[in-house]
Design an enzyme around this catalytic site. Structure first.
Site, PDB file in Angstrom:
ATOM      1  N   GLU A   1      -1.514 -34.894 -29.491  1.00 54.01           N
ATOM      2  CA  GLU A   1      -2.439 -34.015 -30.210  1.00 54.01           C
ATOM      3  C   GLU A   1      -1.656 -33.169 -31.220  1.00 54.01           C
ATOM      4  OE1 GLU A   1      -3.607 -30.740 -27.711  1.00 54.01           O
ATOM      5  OE2 GLU A   1      -5.544 -30.474 -28.720  1.00 54.01           O
TER       6      GLU A   1
ATOM      7  N   ASN B   1      -9.984 -30.441 -34.781  1.00 50.42           N
ATOM      8  CA  ASN B   1      -8.815 -30.970 -34.079  1.00 50.42           C
ATOM      9  C   ASN B   1      -9.074 -32.470 -33.973  1.00 50.42           C
ATOM     10  OD1 ASN B   1      -6.810 -31.658 -32.272  1.00 50.42           O
ATOM     11  ND2 ASN B   1      -7.100 -29.843 -30.976  1.00 50.42           N
TER      12      ASN B   1
ATOM     13  N   LYS C   1     -12.181 -33.484 -31.778  1.00 49.36           N
ATOM     14  CA  LYS C   1     -12.191 -32.982 -30.388  1.00 49.36           C
ATOM     15  C   LYS C   1     -13.463 -32.214 -30.055  1.00 49.36           C
ATOM     16  CE  LYS C   1      -9.122 -30.287 -27.301  1.00 49.36           C
ATOM     17  NZ  LYS C   1      -7.784 -29.639 -27.274  1.00 49.36           N
TER      18      LYS C   1
ATOM     19  N   GLU D   1      -8.213 -22.229 -29.641  1.00 48.28           N
ATOM     20  CA  GLU D   1      -8.825 -23.437 -30.203  1.00 48.28           C
ATOM     21  C   GLU D   1     -10.279 -23.203 -30.607  1.00 48.28           C
ATOM     22  OE1 GLU D   1      -7.967 -27.394 -28.859  1.00 48.28           O
ATOM     23  OE2 GLU D   1      -6.526 -26.594 -27.424  1.00 48.28           O
TER      24      GLU D   1
ATOM     25  N   CYS E   1      -6.620 -34.057 -25.454  1.00 48.63           N
ATOM     26  CA  CYS E   1      -6.202 -32.986 -24.535  1.00 48.63           C
ATOM     27  C   CYS E   1      -7.257 -32.649 -23.499  1.00 48.63           C
ATOM     28  CB  CYS E   1      -5.776 -31.760 -25.341  1.00 48.63           C
ATOM     29  SG  CYS E   1      -4.797 -30.592 -24.342  1.00 48.63           S
TER      30      CYS E   1
ATOM     31  N   ASN F   1      -1.233 -31.245 -25.601  1.00 42.94           N
ATOM     32  CA  ASN F   1      -0.291 -30.167 -25.920  1.00 42.94           C
ATOM     33  C   ASN F   1      -0.387 -29.142 -24.812  1.00 42.94           C
ATOM     34  OD1 ASN F   1       1.246 -29.605 -28.495  1.00 42.94           O
ATOM     35  ND2 ASN F   1      -0.604 -30.504 -29.381  1.00 42.94           N
TER      36      ASN F   1
END
Lengths: 320, 320
Positions: free
Chosen positions: A47, A107, A124, A143, A174, A199
């Site tokens: 990621e 993302n 994501k 995020e 992730c 990550n």
């Protein structure tokens, strides 16, 4: 009849705030050269592979983070990855921050063919963390501040790869891997290879409650193994590892088969390639027996999964 | 503040075709006495605990199987279990074949309070196997022939148990545990303890494809561990064990905590009680952080889970 493909996870050691794109891309090029030497046909990078994991920093000006996003893919900086894919005839999965022409931030992960063409894009969906400043946390996870929730669903695409005329590829990023809903939506599209980058920090960063740190890698592996078993697919889970800007990233990248077994695992805290020759035909056993969805699933009893977001309290028993 | 309750799995060794209800009930009474001695407050018996696993036999006349079903609960034969529950102030979970006054057949489980009252009934939804005679199989699995699909959903009820004013109980039966949908529907109702009984054979009985037998227990544990972790609940998984009418049942009953850890496991091939003092407050950490469903779930991207039964092929990539 076997359908063989050599899968690889290309774990990255830390990428520091001071590192520019060229540092990251040069290391990925070295991993692609490794992949070529070791016969890999499809390589999964982590990621947000081009930069440090920037959502750990709060800045009052959100636009501060724009420096970590890509406005074109390929770009001048990332074009060498696409050229290497063509040269070696290797496909790859790359995670990066995507800034669209409309100013939207995602993302994102892409799958690139051995001809250097993007054939799948995913944004994501399960963004962890928070969107506000939480000074009580050891480390922020912003995020939800820096990205919008993905708007492309969980796509699966059949594409030629290695010696195969077609293999069914899907991707998640992730935190998605902890959500069985994400795995099932891919499974319902007959996914055979799930490319997954992460990550994840080795330590709990929240200061909320108590979490046994030794279980953090185990929880990641447990989720990937269950997802692969219950959807009869391979998973290639690629981590960042080592100390990135003072934060330990947990490494232990794995390749998992449709029986939920870990068939390859990284054991370094740095850049490392792990490989496994997968036989995609081994997805068939689960799909045609215990996980023959058409024969056994009962969606009429699953309505809460789509009708309801949060958990509700159950009714209390009242004596008859 | 902790909310402690001593959970127990009461594994049963084989129950042979020749054994009548009294044989099974007497063994369960001995296990309840054991549970009392060891401080257990809630005891989980296996699936179809009163008889041999009869769906392994084909008979042209389906009514042959009616002898394995209960038409009342409690019945004369099972009343001693309810009396023991009252005497010891222990709640329990019991799996049995249910034949309704309307002539319907279900693979059923009930939860019984420490006062001997039934407070939850569940009818198995994920029936494995087949409804036709398959002479090529080593052993038949005719659950789809002898049972209807359950019609009560996956209920969760809050009920007093042990020293607790209320705990959130749900149940699933055998094959349900492999389906993350079942776990999630319980999780969305804030389940804290999942009672789960099974009758899984140690060997693959299908003659379809190749299955690594050493993974069969592992797949069961993997599914229960992932379900507990991803829904932040306890699971009590109770097996039958040993050689039942010539078929090895796989044992290895487990109790799993909300971190997905196995905290107790049976290691015999016979009747065996395993216990764990659970703190239901430990469900809170997962529920309020990484599995805070309200904050993180995205049902708008899960539609395939309820809109679609079987897997569909993905689109093939077409070069742009």
């Amino acid at each position: 009849m076997s359908r063989r493909i050599v899968l690889a996870a290309a774990q990255l050691g830390p990428i520091q705030l001071a590192d520019d794109r060229k540092v990251a891309v040069d290391r990925m090029l070295a991993l692609l050269a490794d992949a070529n030497r070791r016969g890999a046909e499809f390589v999964v990078f982590p990621e947000l592979a081009l930069t440090t994991f920037f959502p750990r920093w709060w800045q009052d000006d959100k636009a501060w983070a724009d420096r970590f996003f890509e406005t074109a893919m390929p770009s001048n900086e990332t074009a060498p990855l696409f050229e290497a894919a063509r040269r070696y005839r290797i496909g790859f999965h790359l995670g990066y921050g995507e800034l669209t022409p409309e100013g939207r931030h995602f993302n994102t992960a892409i799958l690139v063919s051995p001809a250097g063409e993007i054939f799948l894009k995913y944004r994501k969906i399960h963004l962890p963390g928070h969107d506000d400043h939480r000074p009580q946390r050891k480390v922020q996870n912003l995020e939800k501040r820096y990205f919008e929730v993905g708007d492309l669903g969980f796509p699966v695409i059949r594409a030629p790869m290695g010696k195969l005329d077609g293999a069914n590829f899907g991707t998640m990023i992730c935190n998605d891997r902890r959500w069985p809903e994400a795995w099932r939506v891919l499974g319902l599209q007959s996914v055979e290879v799930v490319a997954l980058g992460y990550n994840t920090p080795a330590a709990n960063t929240t200061n909320e409650g108590f979490e046994a740190h030794h279980l953090r890698v185990e929880h990641s592996h447990l989720s990937i193994r269950a997802g692969c078993y219950q959807n009869a697919c391979y998973g290639v889970g690629t981590a960042k590892a080592g100390t990135e800007d003072g934060n330990e990233m947990f490494g232990h990248s794995i390749i998992v088969n449709p029986q939920g077994e870990i068939v390859a695992m990284a054991d370094s805290w740095d850049d490392q390639l792990i490989t496994h020759e997968a036989d995609l035909e081994s997805c068939t056993f689960g799909r045609t027996t215990i996980f023959n969805f058409a024969a056994h699933r009962r969606p009429e009893h699953y309505k809460r999964i789509t009708d309801q977001v949060g958990a509700e309290p159950p009714p209390a028993w009242e004596r008859g």
